[in-house]
Design a protein around this motif. Sequence first.
Motif, PDB file in Angstrom:
ATOM      1  N   GLU A 296      -6.424 102.050 -42.630  1.00 42.76           N
ATOM      2  CA  GLU A 296      -6.308 101.467 -43.963  1.00 42.76           C
ATOM      3  C   GLU A 296      -4.992 100.708 -44.114  1.00 42.76           C
ATOM      4  OE1 GLU A 296      -6.846 104.301 -47.025  1.00 42.76           O
ATOM      5  OE2 GLU A 296      -8.861 104.899 -46.386  1.00 42.76           O
ATOM      6  N   GLY A 297      -5.049  99.652 -44.909  1.00 44.03           N
ATOM      7  CA  GLY A 297      -3.836  98.896 -45.194  1.00 44.03           C
ATOM      8  C   GLY A 297      -3.411  97.943 -44.105  1.00 44.03           C
ATOM      9  N   LEU A 298      -4.255  97.728 -43.105  1.00 43.61           N
ATOM     10  CA  LEU A 298      -3.906  96.809 -42.022  1.00 43.61           C
ATOM     11  C   LEU A 298      -3.939  95.374 -42.538  1.00 43.61           C
ATOM     12  CD1 LEU A 298      -3.324  97.187 -38.949  1.00 43.61           C
ATOM     13  CD2 LEU A 298      -5.680  96.471 -38.536  1.00 43.61           C
ATOM     14  N   PRO A 299      -2.916  94.560 -42.278  1.00 45.62           N
ATOM     15  CA  PRO A 299      -2.919  93.175 -42.758  1.00 45.62           C
ATOM     16  C   PRO A 299      -3.905  92.312 -41.983  1.00 45.62           C
ATOM     17  CG  PRO A 299      -1.001  93.572 -41.401  1.00 45.62           C
ATOM     18  CD  PRO A 299      -1.677  94.901 -41.570  1.00 45.62           C
ATOM     19  N   VAL A 300      -4.403  91.283 -42.637  1.00 45.00           N
ATOM     20  CA  VAL A 300      -5.387  90.415 -42.001  1.00 45.00           C
ATOM     21  C   VAL A 300      -4.784  89.673 -40.810  1.00 45.00           C
ATOM     22  CG1 VAL A 300      -4.889  88.436 -43.508  1.00 45.00           C
ATOM     23  CG2 VAL A 300      -7.165  88.683 -42.481  1.00 45.00           C
ATOM     24  N   GLY A 301      -3.452  89.463 -40.846  1.00 49.44           N
ATOM     25  CA  GLY A 301      -2.798  88.798 -39.730  1.00 49.44           C
ATOM     26  C   GLY A 301      -2.907  89.560 -38.435  1.00 49.44           C
ATOM     27  N   ALA A 302      -3.094  90.896 -38.519  1.00 49.12           N
ATOM     28  CA  ALA A 302      -3.254  91.685 -37.296  1.00 49.12           C
ATOM     29  C   ALA A 302      -4.555  91.333 -36.581  1.00 49.12           C
ATOM     30  CB  ALA A 302      -3.222  93.173 -37.634  1.00 49.12           C
TER      31      ALA A 302
END
Length: 328
Positions: A296-302
């Motif tokens: 959860e909370g992973l940024p889309v840039g990852a």
Amino acid sequence: MLILTGSATLVLFVLLTVSVTLGEIPLPVPVALRALVGLGDAGDVLVVQQFRAPRSVAAIIAGAGLAVGGGVLQRLFRNPLASPDVMGVTGGASLGAVALLAAGASQLLIPVGALVGGLSAALLLGVFAWKSGLAVTRLVLTGLAVQAGLAAAVNLMIVRFPAELAGSALQWTSGSVYGRTWPEVWGACGAMVVALAAAFLLHRRLAVLDLGDESAGALGLSTTAARLQLLAVAVVLASLASAVAGPVAFVALAVPHLVRFAAGPPTAGTLALTGLTGAVLLLASDLVVQHLLPVEGLPVGAVTATVGAPWLLALMLRQSRPVSRNHV
């Protein structure tokens, strides 16, 4: 071309529909679409209009801006490695946005800070490139160095932030559309529409530049002025996208290549398709982050970086491969 553009538009609409229906409170499609236009239960309207829709619209405008900006830069420099995130523009935009955030400025001013930061990074890159002779390969390498330095400056600022601001600022280091609000989105969206319109209006000059400087000059085009105008448009597009979503990696680099592979030589139609494809890619990546990954909370840039890093490596290997020559 019409089939590809229509297909991309349809996919974008489907993804947008999915984005407003899925979440901790799943909604049926008819209910979500009614809530999107302000009809139905007040709770459903609140969830869709204030939480889900701004995030989805932010992903769409940021993806379109990055993709078109990357496509313009690659044609302008005639190099497949040229893109805002590789050449330091998104890093400068992030630094400008974080600086305003640290100063306690209004969220409405964040796009202004990002724009100033992106233009400053482009100017800095231009100074370094001018001193090195404007070689395109050296320009890309210089851009990578500028991007790394700006990222370090952003990280240093975040470390010195008060605890209550550090979490908000971290999104600018990896790229995220989490927590976007309508004031932020509408401000950037209006400016993005103007910048995209400018990109399409200047497309003919880009096509003339493809013929070479001598031919372009013979047709009455001032090549220096045209390049500066196109460069400014590309920087503005990337900076506004970074103001909304942070420095999302590799969308600007990969999407123009995908469109050229699918649609052929660049035209005004392929430029529109590039914007649609960038919007589809970023919105789809954000849906993956929200609903398919266990973290959860992973940024889309990852997600975009995971997909784009092998792409950049392949492009660099292809660029460095020596050209074979037939010996008599």
